[in-house]
Motif scaffolding. Structure first.
Motif: not given
Ligand code: TRP
Ligand code: SF4
Length: 326
Positions: A93, A100, A136-137, A140, A156-157, A160-161, A163-164, A177
């Protein structure tokens, strides 16, 4: 061959209800056959909106684990663990927070919504803005590729993608992803016809007693235009009917006809729905009671799952540090 790796989680804000069960848990239970599954109790996420009063978090964690087991999550096949027990989530995180952009978080629709909805609470905090980075953490750190969530979690998802992708672009391709696996079941309304929510007091908990279930069903709102038993009803506006549709689709068809022809009264219709709900929950009550009888079991199981999760997370973090030269 397993289809991939799943991670999902719930916040320990209290006992889970039929909405959680139909909207998520029953789907998780099925996914156990085809995927390698990690199911978290995300206690750090509970702090993002409830950091002031933390007195029930630990107890709530146990209740959520019991509800997972009651629903049919099988700890022999799936890893059930506590987020705060795997410190790697916190390390990731922190690292992801460095890459981010603030704008991504400020633009997140759930962030703006929640700020408005929870206007009474002071959630203008760093941690609350970072909710999606922590989520995301969670995903991932297990390099999970599939995340079963409700529609409300899609923003949110998506983050996450992103950020990945950004991590993979800046350093090295460490993360898949993660894609959302949407549950097709429509959300179950509360017994009063509004959104099912603990704060409205309109839920049916997995851990309810049979008596409580029967009382809740009796109190459900029906077609308000149907006053006498001889009035034809409109099942499409009736809460009772929406439960039939969710729990017993074949019976729902029968009720639909009977209701429209004034062939059944609401009292009888509710009585039979109560039987359906009781039958649906009975195997869960059995499993939950077995867990209650074995007091050390929840802690032991959570500890074993958490240590298993930690191994996977720690291997990912080695790759992350290597990629970032940290
Ligand atoms: N935000 C999710 C919710 O409120 C809970 C959650 C936290 C989660 N981390 C997650 C869900 C990771 C899926 C994957 O329902
Ligand atoms: Fe609803 Fe059943 Fe009454 Fe029709 S008979 S209005 S479906 S409770």
């Amino acid at each position: 061959m397993r289809k991939g790796r799943i991670l999902s989680g719930m916040r320990p804000t209290g006992r889970l209800h039929l909405g959680n069960l139909l909207g998520a848990l029953s789907n998780w239970v099925k996914l156990q056959d085809d995927y390698e599954c990690f199911f978290a109790v995300v206690d750090w996420h509970a702090l993002t909106t409830g950091y002031e009063d933390t007195s029930s978090i630990r107890e709530n964690v146990r209740e959520v684990v019991k509800d997972y087991l009651a629903a049919g999550i099988d700890p022999e096949r799936s890893t059930v663990f506590l987020q705060s027990g795997v410190k790697e989530h916190a390390e990731l995180h922190l690292l992801l927070s460095m890459i981010t952009p603030l704008g991504w978080l400020e633009r997140c629709p759930t962030y703006k919504d929640q700020l408005q909805q929870l206007a009474g609470r002071d959630i203008t905090t760093y941690g609350f803005l970072g909710y999606p980075v922590l989520m995301a953490s969670d995903i991932l750190v297990y390099r999970a590729d599939t995340v079963p969530v409700g529609e409300d979690q899609l923003p949110h998802l998506e983050l996450s993608r992103e950020i990945a992708r950004r991590f993979n672009f800046l350093y090295a391709p460490v993360f898949p992803e993660p894609k959302a696996l949407l549950n097709e079941v429509p959300t179950l309304v509360g017994t009063d016809g509004r959104k099912m929510s603990k704060s409205y007091g309109n839920t049916i908990q997995i851990a309810s007693t049979e008596e409580e279930v029967r009382k809740s069903v009796q109190s459900m709102v029906t077609d308000p235009a149907r006053i006498r038993k001889s009035d034809p009803g409109h099942p499409e506006v009736c809460t009772v009917y929406s439960y039939y549709k969710a729990l017993a689709p074949q019976l729902a068809e029968v009720r639909d006809t009977e209701c429209r022809n004034a062939g059944i009264g609401c009292v009888a219709c509710k009585k039979q729905l109560a039987d359906v709900v009781v039958e649906y929950l009975s195997p869960m009550w059995e499993r939950r009671n077995a867990v209650e009888k074995d007091p050390g079991m929840v802690d032991a199981l959570l500890e074993a799952g958490t240590s298993q999760a930690r191994q996977v997370a720690s291997a990912t973090m080695e790759q992350v540090r290597e990629a970032m030269k940290i």
